[in-house]
Scaffold this motif. Sequence first.
Motif, short mmCIF file in Angstrom:
data_model
loop_
_atom_site.label_atom_id
_atom_site.label_comp_id
_atom_site.label_asym_id
_atom_site.label_seq_id
_atom_site.Cartn_x
_atom_site.Cartn_y
_atom_site.Cartn_z
N GLY A 112 -1.94 -15.99 -3.38
CA GLY A 112 -0.87 -14.99 -3.41
C GLY A 112 -0.90 -13.94 -4.28
O GLY A 112 -0.91 -13.03 -4.18
N ASN A 113 -1.01 -14.09 -5.42
CA ASN A 113 -0.35 -13.53 -6.73
C ASN A 113 -1.78 -12.77 -6.88
O ASN A 113 -1.69 -11.35 -7.68
N LEU A 114 -3.31 -13.05 -6.99
CA LEU A 114 -4.33 -12.53 -7.13
C LEU A 114 -4.05 -11.50 -6.20
O LEU A 114 -4.91 -10.40 -6.36
N ILE A 115 -4.81 -11.41 -4.69
CA ILE A 115 -4.50 -10.77 -3.90
C ILE A 115 -3.75 -9.29 -3.75
O ILE A 115 -4.37 -8.20 -3.62
N LYS A 116 -2.28 -10.33 -4.45
CA LYS A 116 -1.25 -8.48 -4.73
C LYS A 116 -1.87 -7.92 -6.00
O LYS A 116 -1.94 -6.50 -5.81
N VAL A 117 -2.85 -8.42 -6.51
CA VAL A 117 -3.28 -7.31 -7.81
C VAL A 117 -4.29 -6.66 -7.26
O VAL A 117 -4.16 -5.49 -7.60
N LEU A 118 -5.12 -6.98 -6.82
CA LEU A 118 -6.29 -6.79 -6.10
C LEU A 118 -5.92 -5.57 -5.02
O LEU A 118 -6.63 -4.65 -4.52
N ALA A 119 -4.80 -5.61 -4.38
CA ALA A 119 -4.51 -4.77 -3.21
C ALA A 119 -3.93 -3.94 -4.04
O ALA A 119 -3.78 -2.40 -3.32
N LEU A 120 -2.69 -4.00 -4.76
CA LEU A 120 -1.50 -3.13 -5.54
C LEU A 120 -2.10 -2.43 -6.23
O LEU A 120 -1.53 -0.65 -6.71
N THR A 121 -3.47 -2.72 -6.88
CA THR A 121 -4.24 -1.16 -7.76
C THR A 121 -5.18 -0.87 -7.49
O THR A 121 -5.63 -0.21 -8.22
N GLY A 122 -5.39 -0.94 -6.61
CA GLY A 122 -6.51 -0.14 -5.31
C GLY A 122 -7.44 -0.77 -5.78
O GLY A 122 -8.39 0.34 -5.27
N ALA A 123 -7.82 -2.21 -5.96
CA ALA A 123 -9.04 -2.14 -5.79
C ALA A 123 -9.63 -2.74 -4.46
O ALA A 123 -11.22 -2.35 -4.22
N PHE A 124 -8.18 -3.50 -3.24
CA PHE A 124 -9.23 -3.16 -2.19
C PHE A 124 -9.46 -2.55 -1.91
O PHE A 124 -10.74 -1.95 -0.73
N THR A 125 -8.42 -1.36 -2.08
CA THR A 125 -8.75 0.42 -1.25
C THR A 125 -10.09 0.91 -1.42
O THR A 125 -10.93 1.02 -0.48
N LYS A 126 -10.61 0.20 -2.53
CA LYS A 126 -11.93 0.90 -2.85
C LYS A 126 -13.09 0.19 -1.88
O LYS A 126 -13.29 0.49 -1.44
N LEU A 127 -12.59 -1.76 -2.30
CA LEU A 127 -13.58 -1.46 -1.27
C LEU A 127 -14.01 -2.08 -0.01
O LEU A 127 -15.36 -1.36 0.70
N GLN A 128 -13.09 -0.87 0.87
CA GLN A 128 -12.53 -1.03 2.00
C GLN A 128 -13.26 0.37 2.67
O GLN A 128 -13.90 0.55 2.84
N VAL A 129 -13.26 1.06 1.44
CA VAL A 129 -13.94 2.39 1.63
C VAL A 129 -14.87 2.34 1.47
O VAL A 129 -15.96 3.05 2.57
#
Length: 280
Positions: free
Chosen positions: A139-156
């Motif tokens: 849960g903590n790791l998902i929050k880091v990847l989501a809120l830093t922008g890493a997930f956004t870059k992956l999704q794009v």
Amino acid sequence: MVVKVGIAKLGNIASGVMAELLLDERADREDMESFMATSGTKMQTEDIERVVSNMKAWGPDFCIVVSPNGILPGPTSAREDLAKAGIPVVVITDDITSKKDKFDELKASNFGYIIMKADSMIGARREFLDPVEMADFNGNLIKVLALTGAFTKLQVALDEVIDQVKAGKKGADLVLPKIVMTADKAVDGEFVNPYSLAKARAAYEIAQGVAAVTVKGCFMTKEWEKYIPIITSAHEMMRHAALLCEEARELEKAGDSVLRKPHKKDGVLVSKTKLISKPE
């Protein structure tokens, strides 16, 4: 045209938990459909072969193969078998860049890849890791990847592949992403407040550093009295990384500048920063 996106999930990393959800956050996209086949928690040969068989039978336009240590024989054979069937593959995995020879092979191949450097290994020692601790860490790791922008870059990056398929490209004609998700890459363009950016960047660096600590505790230290505090410290690092991300987002909220980029039903990305506004 409806694009078929396959997700072959082998074992678990935090990026795999969210891979298909990032592409269709409200489950209302009409331009794509997804199918996930998983080997569960393990990456045994027979489990991976079953995943590949199911994915081939579904026949996606392209497939995401997500796993820890994506240069292991299992994930490697999975993407190679899918490629032989004519299915383009994007590999999503944790940090394999230190294994230079194997990473160089991946870079030189026709496979796409997104290396999530902060998607660090968990502290997998029985004296410490129970189901609650496992879920809390992820849960903590998902929050880091989501809120830093890493997930956004992956999704794009994955959306760009979908757009290519919609435009008529297929197979070897697709241009697949080749991304190493560093801290600078993750936070780029995500924040207005420079303190928010600095906190998010610090969080990503901390999360990225967790892997070295867990490897020390899980593989390099034999005495249980010594490895328990080592892996515990790694989980504390991830907890504080998540707290830094919350602080960064709260600063953006205070300035009414949180960046939101939802998908429309046709898959087009729109964006907004002001909370009381419509995305355009």
